[in-house]
Design a protein around this motif. Structure first.
Motif, short mmCIF file in Angstrom:
data_model
loop_
_atom_site.label_atom_id
_atom_site.label_comp_id
_atom_site.label_asym_id
_atom_site.label_seq_id
_atom_site.Cartn_x
_atom_site.Cartn_y
_atom_site.Cartn_z
N ALA A 285 22.30 40.52 -57.68
CA ALA A 285 22.12 39.82 -56.45
C ALA A 285 21.27 40.75 -55.43
O ALA A 285 20.67 39.93 -54.54
CB ALA A 285 23.64 39.64 -55.50
N ILE A 286 21.25 41.84 -55.47
CA ILE A 286 20.29 42.53 -54.46
C ILE A 286 19.03 42.56 -54.89
O ILE A 286 18.06 42.40 -53.97
CB ILE A 286 20.97 44.19 -54.43
CG1 ILE A 286 22.36 44.19 -53.87
CG2 ILE A 286 19.81 44.86 -53.56
CD1 ILE A 286 22.68 45.70 -54.05
N ASP A 287 18.84 42.53 -56.10
CA ASP A 287 17.31 42.15 -56.42
C ASP A 287 16.83 40.76 -56.07
O ASP A 287 15.54 40.57 -55.80
CB ASP A 287 16.98 42.50 -57.84
CG ASP A 287 17.18 43.94 -58.47
OD1 ASP A 287 17.17 44.72 -57.41
OD2 ASP A 287 17.78 43.99 -59.61
N ASN A 288 17.78 39.67 -56.20
CA ASN A 288 17.52 38.41 -55.90
C ASN A 288 17.05 38.42 -54.32
O ASN A 288 16.33 37.64 -53.60
CB ASN A 288 18.77 37.64 -56.12
CG ASN A 288 18.85 37.55 -57.71
OD1 ASN A 288 20.25 37.40 -57.99
ND2 ASN A 288 18.09 37.84 -58.61
N LEU A 289 18.07 38.95 -53.63
CA LEU A 289 17.94 39.12 -52.24
C LEU A 289 16.37 39.62 -51.67
O LEU A 289 15.66 39.12 -50.76
CB LEU A 289 18.86 39.92 -51.48
CG LEU A 289 20.42 39.18 -51.37
CD1 LEU A 289 21.42 40.14 -50.71
CD2 LEU A 289 20.41 37.95 -50.26
#
Length: 382
Positions: A285-289
């Motif tokens: 999720a952090i990479d997606n953000l």
């Protein structure tokens, strides 16, 4: 009278134990192997001992796992139309809802969020029960948007469904021409640290069992074992010097598993639960953000909305304060594309149980914020 003649020593040696053992060694399989003879013979016997195991395992795979895999391979995720936009001019925008761990179809959840019609149409994603492929889901949404003349997409995800929504968002934002206007995250854990201890342990236990048991993702016969083991805290007392099993509680757990997880048509499969939980474990999720915070081909940056209880202690599953800190770091906070909506009277991602609180927040805060970021409709010339 016949004279006794002693047997020659060489003849006595023919019946000695040493000679018998030597003859056995000479006649055993692989007796002529001189180089690594002992190792080669050990490997040969190990291979032969595995034959019964392979036969049983092959029958299990052919009779149980493979037919279920073949059936699941024919299934695909789906997008369901739930609401039309309140105003005809907003039909070019769609809010797409996705549910979290252990759930399959977001239709009921989307029905409870009627205020989204202030923004546009409302759609719901039904997962493929064999697992989740976010690229397939993103392609499905984009194709459905093209078929319905929809230009703008807003993704909405509840709990772990928000993590799935973020992966789908990255695919849409980076790989397609469809405008991704925003992502609404309802009590979403951005990584495994955001999941509270008890919920994290239960998910890790489930993942561990699925990993240990070949075919557990598909096998109906192993579903009872996997689901029961994941609930071991209900019937296993580990406080004493030896584990004690409460047989009555065990019976209740097995009955619950059979009713809710094996014979129910609406139950998520182990493969689906594994796919959902692995997204959290991988901290994607952090990479997606980060990806959604980088401009792509002149597209507007997607907005991020975080819905949470006003008091973080009311969410027993996710540490929403931790998630909020990460979102502020990655999405720029009040000076960026982030809106945090703190709701009174809600717990963990429960719009069906608290529709009034959710719809009031959508109507008064979320919809106006997202509407202000929607691109202006194209000017049509005739």
């Amino acid at each position: 009278m016949q004279q006794y003649v002693p047997r020659p020593p060489s003849t006595v040696g023919d019946w000695s134990d040493a000679r018998r053992k030597m003859q056995l060694r000479r006649s055993r399989p692989g007796h002529s192997w001189q180089r690594f003879g002992r190792t080669r013979r050990m490997l040969m016997w190990l291979g032969l001992s595995m034959v019964p195991v392979l036969i049983v395992g092959g029958q299990y795979w052919v009779q149980d796992v493979h037919p279920e895999r073949e059936r699941l391979a024919q299934t695909v995720p789906a997008v369901h139309d739930v609401y039309e936009a309140k105003n005809l001019a907003d039909q070019r925008t769609a809010v797409v809802d996705m549910v979290g761990l252990g759930n399959v179809d977001a239709t009921d959840t989307a029905r409870s969020l009627g205020a989204y019609t202030d923004l546009g149409q409302v759609w719901a994603v039904e997962y493929d029960n064999s697992g989740i492929d976010t690229k397939v889901i993103s392609d499905l949404i984009v194709d459905h948007a093209a078929a319905t003349g929809t230009d703008n997409i807003i993704l909405s995800g509840h709990s772990m469904g928000g993590v799935v929504a973020l992966e789908v968002a990255q695919h849409i934002y980076e790989d397609t021409d469809t405008v991704l206007a925003g992502v609404v995250l309802d009590c979403t854990p951005v990584d495994l640290h955001a999941v509270r201890g008890d919920a994290r342990d239960a998910g890790e236990d489930m993942l561990r069992w699925i990993g240990w048991l070949p075919g557990a993702r598909e096998s109906r016969s192993l579903r009872v074992l996997v689901e029961t083991a994941a609930r071991k805290d209900h019937f296993l007392d580990s406080n004493s010097w030896y584990p004690r099993v409460d047989l009555s509680a065990l019976g209740s757990v097995v009955e619950e598993v059979l009713h809710d997880k094996v014979f129910s048509d609406d139950a998520a499969s182990n493969g689906l639960i594994e796919s959902q939980f692995k997204v959290i474990v991988a901290s994607g999720a952090i990479d997606n953000l980060k990806s959604l915070a980088v401009e792509r081909d002149g597209k507007p940056l997607p907005a991020v909305v975080f819905v949470r209880p006003r008091d973080g202690r009311f969410d027993p599953v996710v540490d929403v304060d931790y998630t909020q800190r990460i979102l502020v770091e990655q999405s720029g906070g009040v000076d960026g594309t982030l809106l945090v909506a703190k709701l009174d009277g809600i717990g963990h991602a429960n719009p069906i149980q608290q529709p009034a609180a959710y719809n009031a927040a959508i109507e008064n805060r979320i919809a106006p914020f997202l509407r202000s970021l929607l691109p202006s409709p194209p000017v049509r010339t005739y």
